[in-house]
Write a protein that holds these residues in place. Structure first.
Motif, PDB file in Angstrom:
ATOM      1  N   ILE A  63      11.457   3.961  -7.215  1.00 27.24           N
ATOM      2  CA  ILE A  63      10.280   3.813  -8.059  1.00 27.24           C
ATOM      3  C   ILE A  63       9.148   3.346  -7.149  1.00 27.24           C
ATOM      4  CG2 ILE A  63       9.310   2.746 -10.118  1.00 27.24           C
ATOM      5  CD1 ILE A  63      11.802   4.445 -10.643  1.00 27.24           C
ATOM      6  N   VAL A  64       8.131   4.174  -6.993  1.00 28.89           N
ATOM      7  CA  VAL A  64       7.076   3.914  -6.012  1.00 28.89           C
ATOM      8  C   VAL A  64       5.727   3.783  -6.708  1.00 28.89           C
ATOM      9  CG1 VAL A  64       5.906   4.758  -3.937  1.00 28.89           C
ATOM     10  CG2 VAL A  64       8.338   5.264  -4.283  1.00 28.89           C
ATOM     11  N   ASP A  65       5.047   2.695  -6.441  1.00 32.15           N
ATOM     12  CA  ASP A  65       3.682   2.482  -6.929  1.00 32.15           C
ATOM     13  C   ASP A  65       2.724   3.069  -5.891  1.00 32.15           C
ATOM     14  OD1 ASP A  65       1.247   1.623  -7.838  1.00 32.15           O
ATOM     15  OD2 ASP A  65       1.737  -0.515  -7.833  1.00 32.15           O
ATOM     16  N   ALA A  66       2.031   4.135  -6.270  1.00 31.55           N
ATOM     17  CA  ALA A  66       1.162   4.834  -5.326  1.00 31.55           C
ATOM     18  C   ALA A  66      -0.264   4.303  -5.303  1.00 31.55           C
ATOM     19  CB  ALA A  66       1.139   6.333  -5.654  1.00 31.55           C
ATOM     20  N   HIS A  67      -0.575   3.321  -6.142  1.00 30.24           N
ATOM     21  CA  HIS A  67      -1.936   2.758  -6.192  1.00 30.24           C
ATOM     22  C   HIS A  67      -1.792   1.246  -6.298  1.00 30.24           C
ATOM     23  CE1 HIS A  67      -6.248   3.080  -8.069  1.00 30.24           C
ATOM     24  NE2 HIS A  67      -6.105   1.997  -7.336  1.00 30.24           N
ATOM     25  N   ASN A  68      -1.699   0.602  -5.152  1.00 25.56           N
ATOM     26  CA  ASN A  68      -1.389  -0.824  -5.083  1.00 25.56           C
ATOM     27  C   ASN A  68      -2.169  -1.419  -3.917  1.00 25.56           C
ATOM     28  OD1 ASN A  68       0.081  -3.307  -4.298  1.00 25.56           O
ATOM     29  ND2 ASN A  68       1.568  -2.660  -5.838  1.00 25.56           N
ATOM     30  N   HIS A  69      -2.954  -2.463  -4.181  1.00 27.31           N
ATOM     31  CA  HIS A  69      -3.925  -2.943  -3.191  1.00 27.31           C
ATOM     32  C   HIS A  69      -3.478  -4.202  -2.456  1.00 27.31           C
ATOM     33  CE1 HIS A  69      -6.819  -0.028  -4.532  1.00 27.31           C
ATOM     34  NE2 HIS A  69      -6.809  -0.492  -5.768  1.00 27.31           N
ATOM     35  N   VAL A  70      -3.969  -4.318  -1.233  1.00 21.76           N
ATOM     36  CA  VAL A  70      -3.778  -5.533  -0.439  1.00 21.76           C
ATOM     37  C   VAL A  70      -5.089  -5.901   0.255  1.00 21.76           C
ATOM     38  CG1 VAL A  70      -1.321  -5.113  -0.019  1.00 21.76           C
ATOM     39  CG2 VAL A  70      -3.008  -4.246   1.619  1.00 21.76           C
ATOM     40  N   ILE A  71      -5.214  -7.180   0.550  1.00 19.08           N
ATOM     41  CA  ILE A  71      -6.251  -7.704   1.439  1.00 19.08           C
ATOM     42  C   ILE A  71      -5.523  -8.671   2.364  1.00 19.08           C
ATOM     43  CG2 ILE A  71      -8.498  -8.834   1.657  1.00 19.08           C
ATOM     44  CD1 ILE A  71      -8.976  -8.295  -1.312  1.00 19.08           C
ATOM     45  N   PRO A  72      -5.001  -8.204   3.482  1.00 18.03           N
ATOM     46  CA  PRO A  72      -4.184  -9.073   4.336  1.00 18.03           C
ATOM     47  C   PRO A  72      -4.889 -10.379   4.682  1.00 18.03           C
ATOM     48  CG  PRO A  72      -4.025  -6.800   5.071  1.00 18.03           C
ATOM     49  CD  PRO A  72      -5.093  -6.828   4.016  1.00 18.03           C
ATOM     50  N   ALA A  73      -4.111 -11.441   4.791  1.00 18.32           N
ATOM     51  CA  ALA A  73      -4.671 -12.775   5.030  1.00 18.32           C
ATOM     52  C   ALA A  73      -5.574 -12.806   6.254  1.00 18.32           C
ATOM     53  CB  ALA A  73      -3.531 -13.785   5.178  1.00 18.32           C
ATOM     54  N   ALA A  74      -5.218 -12.048   7.291  1.00 21.17           N
ATOM     55  CA  ALA A  74      -6.047 -12.023   8.504  1.00 21.17           C
ATOM     56  C   ALA A  74      -7.431 -11.457   8.228  1.00 21.17           C
ATOM     57  CB  ALA A  74      -5.344 -11.221   9.602  1.00 21.17           C
ATOM     58  N   ILE A  75      -7.534 -10.532   7.283  1.00 20.45           N
ATOM     59  CA  ILE A  75      -8.839  -9.956   6.924  1.00 20.45           C
ATOM     60  C   ILE A  75      -9.670 -10.976   6.161  1.00 20.45           C
ATOM     61  CG2 ILE A  75      -9.972  -8.151   5.564  1.00 20.45           C
ATOM     62  CD1 ILE A  75      -8.659  -7.216   8.218  1.00 20.45           C
ATOM     63  N   VAL A  76      -9.037 -11.753   5.308  1.00 21.42           N
ATOM     64  CA  VAL A  76      -9.759 -12.811   4.601  1.00 21.42           C
ATOM     65  C   VAL A  76     -10.310 -13.819   5.607  1.00 21.42           C
ATOM     66  CG1 VAL A  76      -9.572 -14.691   2.924  1.00 21.42           C
ATOM     67  CG2 VAL A  76      -8.411 -12.508   2.489  1.00 21.42           C
ATOM     68  N   ARG A  77      -9.504 -14.199   6.565  1.00 18.44           N
ATOM     69  CA  ARG A  77      -9.977 -15.143   7.592  1.00 18.44           C
ATOM     70  C   ARG A  77     -11.130 -14.561   8.384  1.00 18.44           C
ATOM     71  NH1 ARG A  77      -4.311 -15.942   8.194  1.00 18.44           N
ATOM     72  NH2 ARG A  77      -4.262 -14.588  10.022  1.00 18.44           N
ATOM     73  N   TYR A  78     -11.054 -13.284   8.696  1.00 19.70           N
ATOM     74  CA  TYR A  78     -12.126 -12.633   9.453  1.00 19.70           C
ATOM     75  C   TYR A  78     -13.428 -12.618   8.654  1.00 19.70           C
ATOM     76  CZ  TYR A  78     -14.716  -9.118  12.068  1.00 19.70           C
ATOM     77  OH  TYR A  78     -15.681  -8.462  12.774  1.00 19.70           O
ATOM     78  N   LEU A  79     -13.353 -12.289   7.366  1.00 21.19           N
ATOM     79  CA  LEU A  79     -14.549 -12.279   6.531  1.00 21.19           C
ATOM     80  C   LEU A  79     -15.130 -13.681   6.383  1.00 21.19           C
ATOM     81  CD1 LEU A  79     -13.418  -9.753   3.761  1.00 21.19           C
ATOM     82  CD2 LEU A  79     -15.155  -9.354   5.532  1.00 21.19           C
TER      83      LEU A  79
END
Length: 327
Positions: A2-18
């Motif tokens: 069972i695969v969710d083809a529309h599922n989002h992430v914002i990796p923690a490293a990207i949050v730190r960068y922003l």
């Protein structure tokens, strides 16, 4: 699976960068309330659920929902098509690397979906080559428009053509940057504006000749295709009676069936119509998790579709997504 083809992430490293680089992105990490949020200068903000940030929580939430795997894509709020192309290219590269690393923590359950700095087609092409060659990424997510520029514009054709040649699946997602004129009330910017953006883009790709020109192009439309599947008869009629819509010889209805669609309609009747219209081979289970407009129970929605065969259900729930994004 069972695969969710529309599922989002914002990796923690990207949050730190922003957090460390508020400009030119115009994003700040707001820790003033009960939940940490990302706040954008355009006026919208959203909670940073742990599921966005870490693989362990993403996997735990997949388990909780009865999902075996997911194609993980960057949040569409990380489209920064208005900034300098060189800066956006460096950021997109960072995002793609982090999403690839996120997925690598559980390669049998998570597949990475990259993104491209589309405001510069040359940079986008280079990044497409890099992520497919170096990272093994077989799918990308881009906006329904590039800060107002239509994907059908000739300058974007080389990117779409190369994606088609590489067999890369393109998930198109509304480019969400603040309210839209006339849709300020009742959250209509998202409720109506987002599916409208998808419908306009798909119609433009059809009448603009892109779907005819690139028969191997694999484009998946978010949120059940927006409004376009349910008004395709209007496009077909318009082509017959309006000179402006006689830009192609192919039937809009047949070209619509070339697209792929996620299952996020929030209504079993609408989903049943979509499956009947385009076929089960062109529908992928999706959730839009972890945003509040997600379908938290996609399997329940699908199970309410009458007359679905075991084979069709298996295709929608996982086979299509895995087949389209495999090596």
């Amino acid at each position: 699976m069972i695969v969710d083809a529309h599922n989002h992430v914002i990796p923690a490293a990207i949050v730190r960068y922003l957090a460390e680089n508020e400009e030119p992105f115009g994003v700040r990490v707001d820790r003033s309330g009960a939940a940490t949020r990302l706040a954008h200068r355009e006026g919208f903000a959203y909670p940073l659920f742990e599921e966005f940030l870490t693989p362990a929580e993403k996997l735990a939430q997949l388990d909780r929902r009865g999902l075996d795997a997911a194609l993980i894509s960057p949040s569409p709020t990380l489209f920064f098509y208005r900034i300098d192309p060189a800066v956006e290219t460096a950021f997109a590269r960072r995002v793609n690397d982090e999403i690839a690393a996120f997925a690598a923590s559980a390669p049998n359950r998570l597949r990475p979906m990259g993104t491209l700095p589309m405001q510069s087609p040359d940079h986008a092409l280079a990044e497409l080559e890099r992520i497919t060659g170096e990272l093994g990424i077989r799918s990308i997510m881009i906006g329904c428009h590039i800060d107002g520029a239509a994907l059908s514009e000739p300058k974007f054709r080389p990117v779409l053509r190369r994606a088609a040649e590489l067999g890369v699946l393109i998930l198109t997602h509304p480019y969400y940057f603040g309210t839209k004129p006339g849709l300020e009330k009742y959250y209509l910017t998202n409720l109506v504006g987002n599916p409208l953006d998808t419908a306009v883009m798909a119609a433009d790709l059809i009448f603009g000749g892109v779907m005819d020109e690139l028969p191997d192009l694999k484009v998946c439309l978010s949120h059940g295709g927006g409004f376009i599947p349910y008004q395709i008869g209007r496009l077909v009629h318009g082509q017959k009676v309006r000179r402006e819509a006689q830009s192609i010889e192919s039937s809009p209805k047949e070209l619509l069936k070339r697209f792929y669609f996620d299952s996020i309609t929030h209504d079993a009747g609408a989903l049943a119509y979509l499956i009947d219209l385009v076929g089960a081979a062109h529908v992928l289970l999706g959730t839009d998790i972890p945003f509040d407009m997600a379908d938290e129970t996609p399997l329940r929605t699908l199970d309410a579709v009458p007359g679905l065969s075991v084979e069709d259900r298996a295709n929608i729930t996982g086979r299509n997504a895995w087949r389209l994004t495999g090596a």
